[in-house]
Design a protein around this motif. Structure first.
Motif, PDB file in Angstrom:
ATOM      1  N   GLY A 365       0.805  -1.218   0.000  1.00  0.00           N
ATOM      2  CA  GLY A 365       0.000   0.000   0.000  1.00  0.00           C
ATOM      3  C   GLY A 365       0.834   1.262   0.000  1.00  0.00           C
ATOM      4  N   PRO A 366       0.509   2.231   0.879  1.00  0.00           N
ATOM      5  CA  PRO A 366       1.184   3.532   0.848  1.00  0.00           C
ATOM      6  C   PRO A 366       2.669   3.484   1.182  1.00  0.00           C
ATOM      7  CG  PRO A 366      -0.200   3.336   2.802  1.00  0.00           C
ATOM      8  CD  PRO A 366      -0.537   2.175   1.919  1.00  0.00           C
ATOM      9  N   ARG A 367       3.130   2.421   1.794  1.00  0.00           N
ATOM     10  CA  ARG A 367       4.561   2.315   2.122  1.00  0.00           C
ATOM     11  C   ARG A 367       5.316   1.428   1.122  1.00  0.00           C
ATOM     12  NH1 ARG A 367       1.710  -1.037   5.368  1.00  0.00           N
ATOM     13  NH2 ARG A 367       2.531  -3.157   5.686  1.00  0.00           N
ATOM     14  N   GLN A 368       4.672   1.047   0.019  1.00  0.00           N
ATOM     15  CA  GLN A 368       5.281   0.164  -0.958  1.00  0.00           C
ATOM     16  C   GLN A 368       6.528   0.776  -1.586  1.00  0.00           C
ATOM     17  OE1 GLN A 368       4.376  -3.095  -1.921  1.00  0.00           O
ATOM     18  NE2 GLN A 368       6.350  -2.975  -2.981  1.00  0.00           N
ATOM     19  N   VAL A 369       7.578  -0.027  -1.684  1.00  0.00           N
ATOM     20  CA  VAL A 369       8.793   0.346  -2.402  1.00  0.00           C
ATOM     21  C   VAL A 369       8.623  -0.108  -3.849  1.00  0.00           C
ATOM     22  CG1 VAL A 369      11.290   0.025  -2.574  1.00  0.00           C
ATOM     23  CG2 VAL A 369      10.190   0.099  -0.316  1.00  0.00           C
ATOM     24  N   PRO A 370       8.512   0.797  -4.793  1.00  0.00           N
ATOM     25  CA  PRO A 370       8.233   0.411  -6.183  1.00  0.00           C
ATOM     26  C   PRO A 370       9.268  -0.555  -6.746  1.00  0.00           C
ATOM     27  CG  PRO A 370       7.987   2.781  -5.885  1.00  0.00           C
ATOM     28  CD  PRO A 370       8.616   2.255  -4.639  1.00  0.00           C
ATOM     29  N   GLY A 371       8.773  -1.641  -7.344  1.00  0.00           N
ATOM     30  CA  GLY A 371       9.652  -2.586  -8.017  1.00  0.00           C
ATOM     31  C   GLY A 371      10.545  -3.403  -7.117  1.00  0.00           C
ATOM     32  N   ALA A 372      10.251  -3.486  -5.826  1.00  0.00           N
ATOM     33  CA  ALA A 372      11.116  -4.224  -4.898  1.00  0.00           C
ATOM     34  C   ALA A 372      11.216  -5.691  -5.308  1.00  0.00           C
ATOM     35  CB  ALA A 372      10.575  -4.106  -3.478  1.00  0.00           C
ATOM     36  N   SER A 373      12.447  -6.184  -5.471  1.00  0.00           N
ATOM     37  CA  SER A 373      12.645  -7.576  -5.864  1.00  0.00           C
ATOM     38  C   SER A 373      13.592  -8.333  -4.943  1.00  0.00           C
ATOM     39  CB  SER A 373      13.163  -7.657  -7.302  1.00  0.00           C
ATOM     40  OG  SER A 373      14.417  -7.019  -7.425  1.00  0.00           O
ATOM     41  N   VAL A 374      14.452  -7.625  -4.207  1.00  0.00           N
ATOM     42  CA  VAL A 374      15.369  -8.262  -3.257  1.00  0.00           C
ATOM     43  C   VAL A 374      15.301  -7.498  -1.939  1.00  0.00           C
ATOM     44  CG1 VAL A 374      17.743  -8.965  -2.760  1.00  0.00           C
ATOM     45  CG2 VAL A 374      16.912  -8.994  -5.117  1.00  0.00           C
ATOM     46  N   ALA A 375      15.135  -8.234  -0.852  1.00  0.00           N
ATOM     47  CA  ALA A 375      14.963  -7.608   0.463  1.00  0.00           C
ATOM     48  C   ALA A 375      15.861  -8.287   1.484  1.00  0.00           C
ATOM     49  CB  ALA A 375      13.503  -7.704   0.901  1.00  0.00           C
TER      50      ALA A 375
END
Length: 395
Positions: A365-375
């Motif tokens: 939602g509002p805290r989403q990191v766009p395009g996050a693929s590795v965490a």
């Protein structure tokens, strides 16, 4: 190389201030387990083994929670590994599946804490942190503040003295995380504060003011893990998040002979992150989002070094530049971190897993990191343990 391991379901409760008439750890644990099972789309019969993490409680609290959730006869392990308990449960479950001992299991962490600062539970025997306290006393003395802010505050002082970092820089870490918590409905605190307001809040242990310290919290979180074979057999590939690496280390001997930062776990962070990068084939440059153990603002900044996000002593420039905020190179603690989200000790590591799984599914939602693929997840416990997990987006 063993079985690939995936997160199939995550769940957590809202973290909250301990109150006398609040929900018990049984209520909290059951709620988190139910949410994780619902998120996985599985029923209880799929779970072959479970790990339960907590600090405050008698033996076999894990059985109480899991019996109430409808799990009987399966092996249940109770995990106590300081503030890294939740991620230690995750690590143990991941390793068991990776070794082929089971195909699907559950990790749950919960805590029903008492009001006030964390204190020594037993006064008639040596404490696990007695060597840490001895080292701290010989270097800087011991004051009247609770032990944890003294250890992490002294680590901050060390960085200020060695690298010229200011108290305002540490306050910027807290301001970022308080700001991030506004978008997290599960966070204990969801108020935004300016750097000036953070610096003006009551001093706990210089340079740490109250708004730079994680609060005492109640809450629970859980995760369902499974092997690749299980994921494919049940057609669950679409939302399965892979655990690319999982490493747990304890203190090197040098902890008790080194500087204030290593006394606060910086050495463990360096060792665990290096091992995780090797295992995953990823590096700091590949990370899109991080949940790290900001029990105090000083620890987040010091952890930047340990994770290889900057050269030694470069954490101040990193936070001042906005590189670890939304729109920067890597977003750190989009959940609000421990400072704002809360720190119910047994649940913390699994709540970090919840946030990163949600981010990699593009569901934050509002805290989403766009395009996050590795965490990357960093969970630290003095005494000591450090767990680093690296997660990959569903493929």
């Amino acid at each position: 190389m063993g079985e690939r391991v995936f997160v199939l379901g995550v769940g957590m409760t809202k973290f909250s201030k301990p109150v006398a008439d609040g929900p018990s750890y049984l209520d909290l644990g059951q709620e988190a387990v139910a949410a994780a099972m619902a998120d996985s789309g599985l029923d209880n019969s799929a779970i072959q083994q479970a790990y339960a993490a907590y600090i405050y409680g008698e033996t076999c609290c894990g059985q109480r929670v899991l019996y109430r959730s409808g799990f009987y006869e399966i092996p249940i392990f109770n995990v106590n590994n300081a503030c890294a308990s939740g991620s230690t449960a995750l690590y143990q479950l991941k390793r068991s599946i990776e070794a082929g001992l089971l195909d699907c299991g559950l990790a749950v962490g919960f805590e029903q804490m008492q009001k006030g600062s964390i204190d020594v539970g037993w006064t008639d025997r040596p404490t696990p942190l007695s060597r840490h306290f001895g080292r701290m006393k010989s270097e800087r003395g011991i004051g009247k503040a609770p032990a944890a802010p003294q250890i992490f505050g002294n680590a901050g002082r060390y960085y200020m003295e060695k690298y010229g970092i200011t108290a305002e820089t540490f306050a910027r870490v807290a301001a970022k995380n308080h700001r991030n918590s506004v978008g997290n409905p599960n966070a204990q605190f969801r108020d935004e504060y300016s750097v000036a307001e953070i610096l003006d809040s009551p001093m706990v242990w210089d340079p740490l003011t109250r708004l730079q310290c994680s609060p005492t919290s109640n809450g629970a979180a859980a995760a369902v893990l499974a092997s690749e074979r299980f994921v494919r057999e049940h057609g669950l590939q679409q939302r399965a998040v892979e655990i690319l690496a999982s490493q747990l280390v304890t203190d090197p001997a040098s902890t008790f002979e080194s500087n204030d930062a290593d006394l606060a776990g910086a050495g463990m962070t360096r060792a665990a992150s290096h091992a995780a990068y090797v295992e995953s084939g990823k590096g700091p440059e590949d990370l899109d989002v991080i949940e790290l153990h900001d029990c105090f603002s000083t620890n987040e900044l010091i952890t930047y070094d340990g994770l290889g996000l900057c050269d030694e002593g470069g954490g101040g420039k990193l936070i001042d530049s906005g590189a670890t905020d939304h729109g920067g190179d890597v977003v750190v603690n989009p959940s609000g971190g421990l400072i704002s989200k809360g720190h119910p000790i047994g649940a913390t590591g699994l709540a970090q897993c919840h946030e990163l799984t949600t981010q990699l599914r593009n569901e934050a939602g509002p805290r989403q990191v766009p395009g996050a693929s590795v965490a990357l997840q960093h969970n630290l416990g003095l005494g000591g343990a450090c767990v680093i997990n690296i997660f990959g987006r569903p493929q």
